[in-house]
Design an enzyme around this catalytic site. Sequence first.
Site, PDB file in Angstrom:
ATOM      1  N   GLY A 192     153.354 109.886  63.983  1.00  3.55           N
ATOM      2  CA  GLY A 192     154.474 108.959  63.962  1.00  3.55           C
ATOM      3  C   GLY A 192     155.033 108.676  65.340  1.00  3.55           C
ATOM      4  O   GLY A 192     154.931 109.498  66.259  1.00  3.55           O
ATOM      5  N   HIS A 210     160.007  98.704  54.624  1.00  2.00           N
ATOM      6  CA  HIS A 210     160.659  99.812  55.305  1.00  2.00           C
ATOM      7  C   HIS A 210     161.783 100.452  54.494  1.00  2.00           C
ATOM      8  O   HIS A 210     162.025 101.652  54.583  1.00  2.00           O
ATOM      9  CB  HIS A 210     161.220  99.315  56.644  1.00  2.00           C
ATOM     10  N   ALA A 259     145.102 112.202  55.757  1.00  2.06           N
ATOM     11  CA  ALA A 259     146.325 112.783  55.210  1.00  2.06           C
ATOM     12  C   ALA A 259     147.370 113.029  56.288  1.00  2.06           C
ATOM     13  O   ALA A 259     148.568 112.866  56.056  1.00  2.06           O
ATOM     14  CB  ALA A 259     145.997 114.090  54.491  1.00  2.06           C
ATOM     15  N   LEU A 260     146.929 113.436  57.456  1.00  2.00           N
ATOM     16  CA  LEU A 260     147.841 113.732  58.559  1.00  2.00           C
ATOM     17  C   LEU A 260     147.865 112.546  59.513  1.00  2.00           C
ATOM     18  O   LEU A 260     146.835 112.167  60.076  1.00  2.00           O
ATOM     19  CB  LEU A 260     147.403 114.992  59.296  1.00  2.00           C
ATOM     20  N   GLY A 261     149.045 111.955  59.656  1.00  2.06           N
ATOM     21  CA  GLY A 261     149.208 110.831  60.569  1.00  2.06           C
ATOM     22  C   GLY A 261     150.045 111.218  61.768  1.00  2.06           C
ATOM     23  O   GLY A 261     150.567 112.335  61.848  1.00  2.06           O
ATOM     24  N   TYR A 314     160.682  99.803  65.052  1.00  2.00           N
ATOM     25  CA  TYR A 314     160.609 100.790  66.121  1.00  2.00           C
ATOM     26  C   TYR A 314     160.471 100.139  67.498  1.00  2.00           C
ATOM     27  O   TYR A 314     160.700 100.801  68.516  1.00  2.00           O
ATOM     28  CB  TYR A 314     159.420 101.739  65.926  1.00  2.00           C
ATOM     29  N   LYS A 317     155.397  98.761  59.149  1.00  5.24           N
ATOM     30  CA  LYS A 317     156.417  98.468  58.139  1.00  5.24           C
ATOM     31  C   LYS A 317     157.133  97.156  58.434  1.00  5.24           C
ATOM     32  O   LYS A 317     157.375  96.820  59.597  1.00  5.24           O
ATOM     33  CB  LYS A 317     157.456  99.600  58.097  1.00  5.24           C
ATOM     34  N   GLY A 348     141.566 102.926  45.983  1.00  5.67           N
ATOM     35  CA  GLY A 348     140.277 103.401  46.469  1.00  5.67           C
ATOM     36  C   GLY A 348     140.162 103.529  47.974  1.00  5.67           C
ATOM     37  O   GLY A 348     139.165 104.066  48.472  1.00  5.67           O
ATOM     38  N   VAL A 349     141.138 103.048  48.715  1.00  5.88           N
ATOM     39  CA  VAL A 349     141.108 103.143  50.174  1.00  5.88           C
ATOM     40  C   VAL A 349     141.364 104.588  50.591  1.00  5.88           C
ATOM     41  O   VAL A 349     142.258 105.256  50.053  1.00  5.88           O
ATOM     42  CB  VAL A 349     142.154 102.202  50.806  1.00  5.88           C
ATOM     43  N   ASP A 364     151.257 105.811  62.502  1.00  7.12           N
ATOM     44  CA  ASP A 364     152.323 105.170  61.731  1.00  7.12           C
ATOM     45  C   ASP A 364     153.376 104.604  62.682  1.00  7.12           C
ATOM     46  O   ASP A 364     153.960 105.333  63.480  1.00  7.12           O
ATOM     47  CB  ASP A 364     152.983 106.190  60.798  1.00  7.12           C
TER      48      ASP A 364
END
Length: 302
Positions: A19, A107, A15-17, A49, A74, A10-11, A44
């Site tokens: 990185g 990850h 759609a577009l993140g 990283y 991650k 439900g969260v 993200d």
Amino acid sequence: MTSNLTLNNGVEMPALGFGVFQTAPQETIDAVEAALGTGYRHIDTAAAYGNEREVGEAIRRSGLARSDVFVETKIWIEDYGYDATLHAFDESAGKLGVDQIDLLILHQPLPSRFDLTIDAYRALEKLLEDGRVRAIGVSNFMPRHLDDLLKNTGVVPAVNQSEVHPYFSEPDVRAADAEHGILTQAWSPIGGITFYLDGRHGSTLDDPTIGEIAKAHGKTPAQVMLRWHLQEGRSAIPKSTKPHRIAENFDVFGFALTDDELAAIDALDTGVRGGPDPDAITLEGWRSVAAATFGSTTIEAP
């Protein structure tokens, strides 16, 4: 303009993140600030990283409310195991400067020690139960990995982040995700993995089919590929450190591809993976895999 996807718990997630893979610390602050200024509301990152702290700093500098930015990170395989993963969450949350992470994912699968993978996921379930994360998921999990995980855990992952682009669209993974109600999220969504290595796969940006579609819409090849993901119901997380590219990649909501155009892009799949084979990732050997794939052991995993 943005669009949201509703996860299986439900969260809602943009759609577009944006990185930040392979983005150096100071570049990360500048790039994330530019992305948030452009309109991105989903960032993200990953412990591997090495730039979670800078992502958090950029979010604070933006002046946006914490609730307005969807933060995804991650857990790396060296932190798998129940207690180790709980500790890794604390480390990531501390670096990001947040009390709650919106989406926390594993990850990679660790096939040689899948018991540690399962224990790590059980830690994510505990964090979800305690409200310290809003959703949990996985990355680079093949259907067999998903099956093994689901047999041994109680919460279906909300997201499976995988290498998905026109030259490697992973239909089997996407089908398995859909069967279980898992959202497929594309890393390297415009096929950067096909040209920033050694060019052996060719560049999606130079593909004539994508180029013709882009010309028909007055858009760039990158915008067409991102639109392809969004129209087929995937999340996508493009990356760039250049403000004009960051803005270009966000400008994908004012046009629509036809069914024939979507099918033409689908047909470009070569079945050739650009990134590491998920079954080749081991605790002992992941640095050698990175060296063989990226030419350097200092480059972190996608």
